[in-house]
Design an enzyme around this catalytic site. Sequence first.
Site, short mmCIF file in Angstrom:
data_model
loop_
_atom_site.label_atom_id
_atom_site.label_comp_id
_atom_site.label_asym_id
_atom_site.label_seq_id
_atom_site.Cartn_x
_atom_site.Cartn_y
_atom_site.Cartn_z
CG ASP A 296 105.38 48.92 -8.72
OD1 ASP A 296 104.25 48.39 -8.76
OD2 ASP A 296 105.77 49.76 -9.56
CG HIS B 187 107.62 51.53 -4.75
ND1 HIS B 187 107.07 52.77 -4.98
CD2 HIS B 187 108.14 51.10 -5.93
CE1 HIS B 187 107.26 53.09 -6.25
NE2 HIS B 187 107.89 52.10 -6.85
#
Length: 204
Positions: free
Chosen positions: A33, A173
């Site tokens: 992400d 992430h």
Amino acid sequence: MIIEQPAIYLRWLFPGAIWRMDQKKKDIYITFDDGPIPEATPWILDVLDNYGIKATFFMVGENAFKHPDLLEEVKRRGHRIGNHTYNHMGAFKHTNKTYFDNVEKANLLLHTNLMRPPHGIMRWHNYIKLRKNNYKIIMWDLVTRDYSRNLTAEEVLWNVKHYVRNGSIITFHDSLKSIDKLKKMLPTALEWLIAQGYTFKVFD
């Protein structure tokens, strides 16, 4: 824990969202992400290439706009793209229309039917609107918390080993908050998952 592995009642809130894939198959889905950014995404792509693994990148539209070369590089290397809103927008801080317009703005760049709300939070009306517009909402079964200042790389690795299971959607992430820990633990985590016999998949 409720953070690393969301409780069942949280999954019930959005029954059409995807929290976990087929529990009968030893498949896992690696996701990243918040990118793409030059400080993190290229290194992650190289690591994934080293192990022959494809992942799904839920991109912030603004980052994709700033770094179109990275957007294209992620696609060129065979990874899947997902929408993470244009500005990493929190659903409860904006109207339903503003939120949906932000998702659509990102999609002018990303061209994907996959969507993951930042922080995994949406209003019910956001959820209904996204579903009606043919977005497949992807949540997670395991969030590694690689972004947390309170966790070491070893603790992030422990989260992966402790909480992964058949069908897990694992969230990392490609961000400034995470990259130092990922450089210490991501190759080890991938090697461990391979040794456990997991197959890496991306979403249709």
